[in-house]
Design an enzyme around this catalytic site. Structure first.
Site, PDB file in Angstrom:
ATOM      1  N   ARG A   1       0.880  -1.252   0.089  1.00 45.70           N
ATOM      2  CA  ARG A   1       0.109   0.074   0.160  1.00 45.70           C
ATOM      3  C   ARG A   1       0.911   1.240  -0.008  1.00 45.70           C
ATOM      4  O   ARG A   1       1.825   1.519   1.167  1.00 45.70           O
ATOM      5  CB  ARG A   1      -0.947  -0.114   1.267  1.00 45.70           C
TER       6      ARG A   1
ATOM      7  N   ARG B   1      -2.486   6.452   9.520  1.00 46.28           N
ATOM      8  CA  ARG B   1      -2.260   5.781   8.269  1.00 46.28           C
ATOM      9  C   ARG B   1      -2.470   7.216   7.313  1.00 46.28           C
ATOM     10  O   ARG B   1      -2.713   7.986   7.740  1.00 46.28           O
ATOM     11  CB  ARG B   1      -3.273   4.693   8.216  1.00 46.28           C
TER      12      ARG B   1
ATOM     13  N   LYS C   1      -4.251   0.905  15.153  1.00 49.86           N
ATOM     14  CA  LYS C   1      -4.390   1.803  13.745  1.00 49.86           C
ATOM     15  C   LYS C   1      -4.783   2.963  14.207  1.00 49.86           C
ATOM     16  O   LYS C   1      -5.992   2.989  15.140  1.00 49.86           O
ATOM     17  CB  LYS C   1      -4.868   1.048  12.481  1.00 49.86           C
TER      18      LYS C   1
ATOM     19  N   LYS D   1      -6.800   6.465  11.901  1.00 47.54           N
ATOM     20  CA  LYS D   1      -7.016   7.058  10.760  1.00 47.54           C
ATOM     21  C   LYS D   1      -7.440   8.638  10.845  1.00 47.54           C
ATOM     22  O   LYS D   1      -8.342   8.820  11.847  1.00 47.54           O
ATOM     23  CB  LYS D   1      -8.188   6.108   9.904  1.00 47.54           C
TER      24      LYS D   1
ATOM     25  N   CYS E   1     -14.749  -3.962  -0.708  1.00 46.52           N
ATOM     26  CA  CYS E   1     -13.395  -4.164  -0.185  1.00 46.52           C
ATOM     27  C   CYS E   1     -12.942  -5.352  -1.363  1.00 46.52           C
ATOM     28  O   CYS E   1     -13.606  -6.116  -1.942  1.00 46.52           O
ATOM     29  CB  CYS E   1     -13.297  -4.889   1.195  1.00 46.52           C
TER      30      CYS E   1
ATOM     31  N   CYS F   1      -7.699 -11.717   0.861  1.00 46.70           N
ATOM     32  CA  CYS F   1      -7.667 -11.287   2.132  1.00 46.70           C
ATOM     33  C   CYS F   1      -7.806 -12.444   2.956  1.00 46.70           C
ATOM     34  O   CYS F   1      -8.926 -13.218   2.825  1.00 46.70           O
ATOM     35  CB  CYS F   1      -8.720 -10.328   2.148  1.00 46.70           C
TER      36      CYS F   1
ATOM     37  N   CYS G   1     -15.860  -9.413   5.318  1.00 48.60           N
ATOM     38  CA  CYS G   1     -15.862  -9.667   6.773  1.00 48.60           C
ATOM     39  C   CYS G   1     -16.380  -8.225   7.483  1.00 48.60           C
ATOM     40  O   CYS G   1     -16.673  -7.273   6.698  1.00 48.60           O
ATOM     41  CB  CYS G   1     -14.547 -10.100   7.213  1.00 48.60           C
TER      42      CYS G   1
ATOM     43  N   CYS H   1     -13.335  -2.540   6.037  1.00 39.81           N
ATOM     44  CA  CYS H   1     -12.689  -1.531   5.258  1.00 39.81           C
ATOM     45  C   CYS H   1     -13.383  -0.847   4.061  1.00 39.81           C
ATOM     46  O   CYS H   1     -12.941   0.173   3.691  1.00 39.81           O
ATOM     47  CB  CYS H   1     -11.717  -2.765   4.533  1.00 39.81           C
TER      48      CYS H   1
END
Length: 564
Positions: free
Chosen positions: A78, A147, A211, A213, A429, A435, A474, A478
């Site tokens: 990424r 991120r 994480k 954001k 996603c 994944c 899931c 995302c």
């Protein structure tokens, strides 16, 4: 210091981070190991800070087991791209790397970043060096750090939009890890003098609990879904001039089936800050989370849980202590929608920008659509920027060559095209086949499912009606499915939970309507709902508003009320 910490009470990732020597781990040894296509278990966590996820092709899993072969390991890379703006040279470099080092496609993510898929281990270093050669990097694109910082897609829309984009870049630069490990491992630069140790002035030696954001929104458009962010900025204007930002904290969508103490949450507006203090606020909120976030249980480690555990009033008071001043009261604002606006727009610089729809954010060539080839030709022959939006789409931006762009896109059937209001507002996603967390398909399946839903909408004269639809494989969120008017989350192969009741401006969570539906059951349920919507909706009423008003689902006012 290590002896003073009871590691047995903490997540195992905490010890990994501490022992990694500022994100080095044993990555160099893992990369040099010719026996396996994978990297060491501990390095799979540390590599995320470098923008890398280890994956394998799950379509081949059973076959390779039968052949007694290890999984078909590969890596997702990424790219960190604050505000989502790439030059034509950077676009061409990513296009080349996709062909020579990855699976031939580019993924435009919901965080305005590039992803490459299918990079094998022996090509990792060369790929990252190729990204660096185009003046981009991958550090902090993943991992327990801040991120990629999002902002409104095109800074040339107004002076305020340009300032929002600048803020995204300033915050990103300020919160980028300072370790030299990235340059040593990937770029072969030995930056440290012997005996000198790295130092992280913001993150320390264990980085964040989880994480983080950040997104910057410019009303009336909420195309970054600002309430989904750990930290959001809402630009406040007076007479066309930026006066500051409302601060939003505690958004986040990760959750787990069967673990009710995990849930999606919308951020809270806690105050207002002047532009010159905006970066300082970001640093101090990160520090509050670093010092108070849950390091025992990673499923409870995001800022949203810190706030719910300790209280919003506590958080605001603690933040004011870290700042040394109080935030001002929040200002009024209004959001009208969170989708992209397609077609040509003229900017304040007199140049033209075209927002293109990109199905699932996947830039590739197919038999029917040569999207990758078309965009390559534009980049090779037209002076333009390439702006990635938070909805997985692309803006060919700020060009004087509008007609030339149009001619190229028409040649390859890319634009103009007719899209339903549903498809224009879709996100998916990656999910299967790469994944490891996915229970079901998303990107590969949603286009076909939408075609069948579109047929129902057409029957009821609703084909042009804008409806926000999102699908993930899931519950980790995302693709921000919990804001969708129609949301699907994979429960098992071919089976999805159906969520209803989000809205068009990204300010309300949806709620579970039906569980574990097959495609046949999905279409049956949606047919009934769409028929009712066509007959009983109020003037201008969105689909999500309708299903809440009619009681198909209850309105959720806080994430703690959300149930899978």
């Amino acid at each position: 210091m290590s002896k003073q910490i009871d590691w047995s009470k903490l997540s195992e990732v905490e010890k990994l981070k501490y022992d990694s020597n500022y994100l080095r781990g044993t990555l160099e040894q893992s990369l040099a190991d010719p026996v396996t296509g994978a990297i060491a278990d501990g390095d799979t966590q540390i590599s995320k800070f470098h923008g890398i996820y280890q994956q394998h092709d799950r379509d081949l899993e059973k076959e390779r087991k039968q052949q007694k072969l290890e999984p078909a390991w590969s890596f997702l890379i990424r790219v960190r791209l604050p505000g989502g703006i790439a030059s034509r040279e950077q676009w061409l470099q990513m296009d080349r790397l996709a062909d020579t080092h990855a699976n031939g496609t580019l993924k435009l993510t919901t965080r305005q970043a590039f992803q490459l898929h299918g990079v094998i281990k022996r090509k990792l270093k060369a790929t990252i060096q190729g990204i660096n050669a185009a003046l981009m990097d991958t550090i902090a694109a993943c991992g327990d750090v801040n991120r990629n910082v999002m902002s409104f897609a095109n800074p040339e829309e107004s002076e305020v939009h340009a300032q929002a984009y600048q803020l995204a870049g300033d915050i990103s630069a300020h919160l980028t890890p300072q370790t030299t490990a990235y340059h040593e491992i990937w770029l072969d630069e030995k930056l440290l003098v012997d005996g000198k140790k790295d130092y992280e002035p913001i993150y320390g030696d264990r980085y964040l609990p989880r994480k983080f954001k950040i997104g910057v929104a410019v009303p009336p458009y909420n195309d970054v879904d600002v309430f989904s962010q750990d930290l959001g900025y809402i630009a406040i204007q007076e007479k066309g001039k930026l006066v500051g930002y409302n601060i939003v904290v505690g958004g986040g969508f990760g959750s787990t089936f069967g673990v009710p103490e995990t849930y999606p949450r919308l951020g809270d507006v806690i105050g207002f800050v002047r532009p010159d203090k905006a970066v300082d606020v970001a640093e101090k909120i990160v520090l509050v989370q670093k010092d108070n976030g849950n390091r025992q249980n990673r499923k409870q480690a995001r800022l949203k849980y810190t706030i719910d555990r300790l209280g919003l009033d506590w958080f605001k008071a603690e933040l004011n202590k870290y700042l040394g001043y109080d935030l001002e009261p929040a200002r009024d604002y209004h959001f009208s929608r969170n989708g992209d606006r397609y077609g040509w727009v003229k900017g304040r610089n007199g140049k033209w920008s075209l927002n293109l729809f990109v199905e699932g954010g996947r830039v590739k060539d197919t038999d029917s659509l040569k999207l990758k080839t078309a965009l390559r030709e534009v980049a090779e022959t037209v002076d333009a920027q390439f702006i990635l939006t938070g909805n997985q789409n692309l803006i060919i931006a700020n060009t004087d060559e509008k007609e030339k762009v149009s001619t190229i896109l028409r040649k390859y059937g890319v634009w103009p095209i007719q899209l339903s209001g549903l498809r224009q507002n879709s996100i998916a996603c990656v999910a299967l086949n790469t994944c490891s967390l996915a229970f079901a398909e998303a990107e590969r399946y949603l286009p076909d499912l939408m075609t069948k839903i579109e047929a129902i909408l057409d029957e009821y004269g609703l084909l042009k009606e804008e409806i926000v639809i999102r699908m993930t494989g899931c519950p980790n969120g995302c693709g921000r499915p919990y804001l969708a008017e129609i949301g699907f989350i994979g429960k098992a192969p071919g089976r999805y939970n159906l969520y209803l009741g989000g809205n068009r401006n990204g300010t309300r969570l949806n709620a579970l309507y039906k569980e574990t539906l097959s495609e046949e059951e999905i279409l049956k349920e949606l047919r009934q709902l769409i028929a009712g919507y066509a007959k009983e909706r109020n003037a201008g009423e969105g689909f999500g508003d309708f299903v809440v008003r009619k009681g198909y689902v209850k309105e959720i006012t806080h994430g703690k009320e959300f149930k899978h």
